[in-house]
Design a protein around this motif. Sequence first.
Motif, PDB file in Angstrom:
ATOM      1  N   ALA A   1     -51.907  15.393 -26.222  1.00  0.00           N
ATOM      2  CA  ALA A   1     -51.428  16.299 -27.263  1.00  0.00           C
ATOM      3  C   ALA A   1     -51.961  15.913 -28.644  1.00  0.00           C
ATOM      4  N   ASP A   2     -52.214  14.634 -28.869  1.00  0.00           N
ATOM      5  CA  ASP A   2     -52.743  14.175 -30.162  1.00  0.00           C
ATOM      6  C   ASP A   2     -54.090  14.835 -30.464  1.00  0.00           C
ATOM      7  N   ALA A   3     -54.910  15.022 -29.432  1.00  0.00           N
ATOM      8  CA  ALA A   3     -56.212  15.673 -29.600  1.00  0.00           C
ATOM      9  C   ALA A   3     -56.020  17.147 -29.966  1.00  0.00           C
ATOM     10  N   ALA A   4     -55.117  17.817 -29.263  1.00  0.00           N
ATOM     11  CA  ALA A   4     -54.827  19.221 -29.574  1.00  0.00           C
ATOM     12  C   ALA A   4     -54.266  19.356 -30.981  1.00  0.00           C
ATOM     13  N   ASP A   5     -53.407  18.422 -31.374  1.00  0.00           N
ATOM     14  CA  ASP A   5     -52.828  18.450 -32.720  1.00  0.00           C
ATOM     15  C   ASP A   5     -53.909  18.286 -33.792  1.00  0.00           C
ATOM     16  N   ALA A   6     -54.910  17.453 -33.532  1.00  0.00           N
ATOM     17  CA  ALA A   6     -55.997  17.262 -34.494  1.00  0.00           C
ATOM     18  C   ALA A   6     -56.784  18.560 -34.675  1.00  0.00           C
ATOM     19  N   LEU A   7     -57.058  19.264 -33.572  1.00  0.00           N
ATOM     20  CA  LEU A   7     -57.734  20.557 -33.670  1.00  0.00           C
ATOM     21  C   LEU A   7     -56.863  21.553 -34.423  1.00  0.00           C
ATOM     22  N   ALA A   8     -55.555  21.539 -34.140  1.00  0.00           N
ATOM     23  CA  ALA A   8     -54.621  22.441 -34.816  1.00  0.00           C
ATOM     24  C   ALA A   8     -54.629  22.195 -36.326  1.00  0.00           C
ATOM     25  N   LEU A   9     -54.681  20.924 -36.727  1.00  0.00           N
ATOM     26  CA  LEU A   9     -54.744  20.583 -38.154  1.00  0.00           C
ATOM     27  C   LEU A   9     -55.993  21.167 -38.807  1.00  0.00           C
ATOM     28  N   ALA A  10     -57.116  21.035 -38.133  1.00  0.00           N
ATOM     29  CA  ALA A  10     -58.372  21.558 -38.684  1.00  0.00           C
ATOM     30  C   ALA A  10     -58.312  23.078 -38.817  1.00  0.00           C
ATOM     31  N   VAL A  11     -57.813  23.749 -37.790  1.00  0.00           N
ATOM     32  CA  VAL A  11     -57.700  25.212 -37.831  1.00  0.00           C
ATOM     33  C   VAL A  11     -56.724  25.627 -38.929  1.00  0.00           C
ATOM     34  N   CYS A  12     -55.589  24.961 -38.995  1.00  0.00           N
ATOM     35  CA  CYS A  12     -54.593  25.240 -40.033  1.00  0.00           C
ATOM     36  C   CYS A  12     -55.233  25.150 -41.411  1.00  0.00           C
ATOM     37  N   HIS A  13     -55.991  24.097 -41.647  1.00  0.00           N
ATOM     38  CA  HIS A  13     -56.617  23.942 -42.963  1.00  0.00           C
ATOM     39  C   HIS A  13     -57.601  25.078 -43.239  1.00  0.00           C
ATOM     40  N   LEU A  14     -58.411  25.412 -42.260  1.00  0.00           N
ATOM     41  CA  LEU A  14     -59.380  26.494 -42.454  1.00  0.00           C
ATOM     42  C   LEU A  14     -58.690  27.808 -42.791  1.00  0.00           C
ATOM     43  N   TRP A  15     -57.562  28.068 -42.166  1.00  0.00           N
ATOM     44  CA  TRP A  15     -56.855  29.322 -42.397  1.00  0.00           C
ATOM     45  C   TRP A  15     -56.030  29.300 -43.673  1.00  0.00           C
ATOM     46  N   ARG A  16     -55.527  28.142 -44.078  1.00  0.00           N
ATOM     47  CA  ARG A  16     -54.668  28.055 -45.268  1.00  0.00           C
ATOM     48  C   ARG A  16     -55.456  27.783 -46.548  1.00  0.00           C
ATOM     49  N   ALA A  17     -56.596  27.118 -46.448  1.00  0.00           N
ATOM     50  CA  ALA A  17     -57.341  26.709 -47.643  1.00  0.00           C
ATOM     51  C   ALA A  17     -57.727  27.873 -48.552  1.00  0.00           C
ATOM     52  N   PRO A  18     -58.224  28.993 -48.028  1.00  0.00           N
ATOM     53  CA  PRO A  18     -58.591  30.086 -48.947  1.00  0.00           C
ATOM     54  C   PRO A  18     -57.395  30.576 -49.775  1.00  0.00           C
ATOM     55  N   MET A  19     -56.236  30.703 -49.137  1.00  0.00           N
ATOM     56  CA  MET A  19     -55.050  31.145 -49.882  1.00  0.00           C
ATOM     57  C   MET A  19     -54.623  30.091 -50.890  1.00  0.00           C
ATOM     58  N   ALA A  20     -54.654  28.828 -50.489  1.00  0.00           N
ATOM     59  CA  ALA A  20     -54.284  27.752 -51.413  1.00  0.00           C
ATOM     60  C   ALA A  20     -55.233  27.729 -52.612  1.00  0.00           C
TER      61      ALA A  20
END
Length: 194
Positions: A140-159
């Motif tokens: 799950a740690d590996a999946a969580d790391a991918l989730a973090l990267a995707v989250c950042h890509l999706w949230r960064a433009p709005m931030a």
Amino acid sequence: MRVLGVDPGLTRCGLGVVDGGRGRSVTAVAVGVARTPPADELPSRLSAVADEVERWMDLHRPEVVAIERVFSQHNVRTVMGTAQVSGVVALLAARRGLPVAFHTPSEVKAAISGSGRADKKQVTTMVTKILGLAAAPKPADAADALALAVCHLWRAPMANRLAQAEARAAELARTHRARLEAAAKTIRRGDARR
């Protein structure tokens, strides 16, 4: 933009690299876990994680590093180890001039699954679907790391847009205050002449 997502941990530190394209288009580049034996001394474990993270930075050349923000847990020892790994990763990124973004677990869960209360299985399922992976990343740690990267890509433009709007609002407020002060001085000068 290429993001290295890091799910910090001493025993298992999840690492995931994702490329972002137009809109919400994302592509998995690499996923893995840096492991250290619990029996080893803390400095040795931190050094081993640092070496692996540096290897990933050299190999994948991320433009930003997204790290899960440490949150309070019942096990203080686990929190301390997670915080120490987070600090090591942030330091490595800073030395390379890479921006670092911290995201809370609930931010990541909400970005990936639509619910800030999603469990690990739901996050793993959604990461697998979003990235079009043939198999779910494990552990799950590996999946969580991918989730973090995707989250950042999706949230960064709005931030970024919010930060620009806040900066513009602050500049407008400064200009308005300066005009008010200039008007008040003009009025005071006029009163003094009378």
